[in-house]
Design a protein around this motif. Structure first.
Motif, short mmCIF file in Angstrom:
data_model
loop_
_atom_site.label_atom_id
_atom_site.label_comp_id
_atom_site.label_asym_id
_atom_site.label_seq_id
_atom_site.Cartn_x
_atom_site.Cartn_y
_atom_site.Cartn_z
N PRO A 1 25.90 43.84 27.47
CA PRO A 1 26.57 44.06 28.76
C PRO A 1 27.93 43.38 28.80
CG PRO A 1 24.78 42.48 28.97
CD PRO A 1 24.64 43.09 27.61
N PRO A 2 28.89 43.98 29.46
CA PRO A 2 30.24 43.36 29.51
C PRO A 2 30.20 42.06 30.28
CG PRO A 2 30.10 45.23 31.01
CD PRO A 2 28.83 45.24 30.20
N LEU A 3 31.12 41.17 29.93
CA LEU A 3 31.19 39.85 30.57
C LEU A 3 32.00 39.97 31.86
CD1 LEU A 3 31.79 37.64 27.41
CD2 LEU A 3 29.65 38.09 28.61
N HIS A 4 31.42 40.68 32.80
CA HIS A 4 32.09 40.90 34.08
C HIS A 4 30.99 41.05 35.13
CE1 HIS A 4 35.51 42.01 36.58
NE2 HIS A 4 34.74 42.94 37.13
N LEU A 5 30.79 40.01 35.91
CA LEU A 5 29.64 39.98 36.81
C LEU A 5 29.88 40.72 38.11
CD1 LEU A 5 28.54 36.26 36.34
CD2 LEU A 5 27.78 38.29 35.10
N HIS A 6 31.15 40.78 38.59
CA HIS A 6 31.45 41.41 39.87
C HIS A 6 32.56 42.43 39.67
CE1 HIS A 6 29.00 38.34 41.71
NE2 HIS A 6 29.73 37.40 41.13
N PRO A 7 32.54 43.52 40.41
CA PRO A 7 33.63 44.50 40.29
C PRO A 7 34.93 43.92 40.82
CG PRO A 7 32.19 45.06 42.11
CD PRO A 7 31.52 43.95 41.37
N PRO A 8 36.05 44.22 40.20
CA PRO A 8 37.32 43.65 40.66
C PRO A 8 37.74 44.24 42.00
CG PRO A 8 37.70 45.27 38.95
CD PRO A 8 36.21 45.11 39.05
N ALA A 9 38.29 43.40 42.85
CA ALA A 9 38.82 43.85 44.14
C ALA A 9 40.21 44.42 43.95
CB ALA A 9 38.85 42.69 45.12
N LEU A 10 40.63 45.25 44.89
CA LEU A 10 41.95 45.84 44.81
C LEU A 10 43.02 44.78 44.98
CD1 LEU A 10 41.42 49.07 46.95
CD2 LEU A 10 41.47 48.87 44.46
N PRO A 11 44.13 44.85 44.21
CA PRO A 11 45.19 43.84 44.35
C PRO A 11 45.81 43.89 45.73
CG PRO A 11 45.91 45.65 42.96
CD PRO A 11 44.46 45.88 43.21
N THR A 12 46.11 42.72 46.26
CA THR A 12 46.69 42.63 47.60
C THR A 12 48.17 42.93 47.62
OG1 THR A 12 47.00 40.27 47.27
CG2 THR A 12 44.93 40.97 48.29
N GLY A 13 48.84 42.67 46.49
CA GLY A 13 50.27 42.98 46.44
C GLY A 13 51.15 41.84 46.87
N ASN A 14 50.66 40.76 47.48
CA ASN A 14 51.50 39.62 47.84
C ASN A 14 51.06 38.41 47.05
OD1 ASN A 14 49.54 40.59 49.39
ND2 ASN A 14 49.89 39.34 51.19
N GLY A 15 52.00 37.62 46.66
CA GLY A 15 51.68 36.41 45.90
C GLY A 15 51.84 36.64 44.42
N TRP A 16 51.15 35.79 43.67
CA TRP A 16 51.26 35.78 42.21
C TRP A 16 50.66 37.06 41.65
CZ3 TRP A 16 47.42 33.01 38.64
CH2 TRP A 16 47.87 33.07 37.34
N GLY A 17 51.29 37.64 40.61
CA GLY A 17 50.80 38.87 40.00
C GLY A 17 49.48 38.64 39.32
N GLY A 18 48.57 39.59 39.51
CA GLY A 18 47.25 39.49 38.91
C GLY A 18 46.25 38.77 39.75
N GLU A 19 46.61 38.35 40.98
CA GLU A 19 45.67 37.65 41.84
C GLU A 19 44.66 38.63 42.41
OE1 GLU A 19 48.64 34.15 43.50
OE2 GLU A 19 47.96 35.77 44.78
N ARG A 20 43.42 38.22 42.44
CA ARG A 20 42.34 39.03 42.96
C ARG A 20 41.43 38.16 43.79
NH1 ARG A 20 41.02 41.93 37.18
NH2 ARG A 20 42.85 43.25 37.09
#
Length: 338
Positions: free
Chosen positions: A299-318
Motif C-alpha cells: 500500500p502507498p505511504l499515504h494515509l489521508h487523501p490530500p486536500a485542495l491547495p488554498t492558494g495563499n501562503g507558502w507553496g505546497g501547503e496543505r
C-alpha cells in the motif's frame, strides 16, 4: 517462560544495541581466533607470499560476510531491493543507508583482525621475507649465489630452526626489519580506520541533515512494518488453525452423533473470536493472493487523501483533513516526507 519473553522483547526493542554487542563479540572472537591460530609459514619461495597474504586477507573477508549473515536486516534489505515497484516507490537513498549501516558494523571484526595481524608481524614476515634488501642489511662479501638460491635462503627466515643463511644476513636482523614495517603498517591502518569511522559517524549528518533524517526514518519504518506484518500473519495463522481444528472436531462430533446418537458439544467462544480475527480471509487461495499482493504492490505511504491547495501562503501547503489545527507548514513538511 515470561523471563525469556521479556528478554526477547528487549532484544527486539533494542536491536541496534544488540547488533553492536554482537559486532563487539565478533571483534573479541577474532582476536582470540588469531591468538589460538597456529601460524606455520611454509618457508618456500613460491608459497610464502600466498600463505602470508591469505592469512591477512581471507579471514577478514569471512568475518565481513559473517557480519552480514548475523544481521537480521540483510534479508529485509534484499527483499526491499528486489521487490516490484507496485504502488510504493523505492528510495535508493534509504537502501544505501541500510546497507552502509550494516557494512559499518560488519567491518569491525575484519578491521580488528587486520590490525592484530599487522601489529604481530608474522604474516608480513612470511609474505615478504624474500624481499629483504641483502645489499643493505646483509654481508656483501659473502660468496655469490644465484638469484634462485638467494630466494630459497631468504624464504627460510621465518623458520629459525631450518634457516642456514646467517653468513648472508642475520635472521634476527631480517625479522626485526620486516616486523618494524608490519607494525608501522598496522598503526597506519588503525589510524585510517579510526579517522574514517569518525568522519562517517560525526560528519555525514552535517552535510545533508534532512536527507540523513529521511533515510533513517524510512529505514526504521521498513523494519517496523516488516515486524508488524509478520506478527499479524502469525496471529492470522493461529486463528485460522484454531478455526480449522474446531471445524474438524465439530465434523467428527457430527459423525459420532449420527453413529452413536450422542449430543454434540457447543462451540467454544475462543473459536468465535478466532473466526472474527480472520478478517474475511478464510481459505488458502485467498491468503496466498493476499501475500502475493503484499509482495507485488504494497500500500502507498499515504494515509489521508490530500486536500485542495488554498492558494495563499507558502507553496505546497496543505491542510490535514484529520487535524485542522495543525499549522500549514508542518502539514506541508509531513507531505514532503511522505
Amino acid at each position: 517462560m515470561d523471563k525469556f519473553r521479556m528478554i526477547f522483547q528487549f532484544f527486539q526493542s533494542n536491536q541496534e544495541s544488540f547488533m553492536n554487542g554482537i559486532c563487539g563479540i565478533m571483534a573479541l572472537a577474532s582476536t582470540q581466533m588469531y591468538s589460538a591460530f597456529d601460524f606455520n609459514c611454509p618457508c618456500l619461495p613460491h608459497y610464502n607470499l600466498a600463505y602470508g597474504l591469505g592469512i591477512l586477507l581471507v579471514p577478514p573477508f569471512i568475518l565481513f560476510l559473517l557480519g552480514f549473515v548475523l544481521n537480521n536486516n540483510i534479508s529485509m534489505l534484499a527483499e526491499e531491493w528486489r521487490r516490484p515497484q507496485g504502488q510504493r516507490g523505492k528510495d535508493p537513498s534509504v537502501l544505501r543507508y541500510m546497507f552502509c549501516s550494516m557494512a559499518q558494523r560488519a567491518m569491525i571484526a575484519p578491521a580488528v583482525w587486520v590490525s592484530v595481524t599487522l601489529l604481530d608481524g608474522k604474516c608480513i614476515t612470511c609474505a615478504f621475507c624474500t624481499s629483504v634488501p641483502v645489499e643493505t642489511l646483509g654481508n656483501a662479501s659473502h660468496p655469490r649465489l644465484s638469484q634462485g638460491e638467494i630466494e630459497r635462503v631468504l624464504a627460510r627466515i621465518p623458520c629459525k630452526e631450518i634457516y642456514s643463511g646467517q653468513q648472508l644476513i642475520a635472521n634476527e636482523v631480517a625479522v626485526r626489519y620486516l616486523r618494524c614495517i608490519s607494525q608501522a603498517l598496522g598503526w597506519c591502518f588503525v589510524l585510517l580506520m579510526t579517522t574514517l569511522a569518525f568522519l562517517v559517524r560525526s560528519l555525514r549528518p552535517c552535510f545533508s541533515q534532512a536527507a540523513f533524517l529521511k533515510s533513517r526514518y524510512w529505514s526504521h519504518y521498513i523494519d517496523i512494518e516488516r515486524k508488524l506484518f509478520d506478527e499479524t500473519c502469525a496471529e492470522h495463522a493461529r486463528s485460522f488453525a484454531k478455526v480449522c481444528i474446531q471445524q474438524f472436531f465439530e465434523g467428527m462430533s457430527t459423525d459420532l452423533v449420527a453413529a452413536r446418537c450422542h449430543l454434540p458439544r457447543k462451540a467454544s467462544a475462543d473459536a468465535g473470536e478466532a473466526a472474527e480475527k480472520l478478517l474475511g480471509i478464510t481459505d488458502q487461495s485467498t491468503m496466498n493472493m493476499a501475500l502475493k499482493s503484499w509482495h507485488r504492490c504494497k500500500p502507498p505511504l499515504h494515509l489521508h487523501p490530500p486536500a485542495l491547495p488554498t492558494g495563499n501562503g507558502w507553496g505546497g501547503e496543505r491542510q490535514s483533513p484529520m487535524h485542522p489545527s495543525v499549522p500549514r507548514r508542518e502539514t506541508a513538511a509531513y507531505y514532503s516526507w511522505v
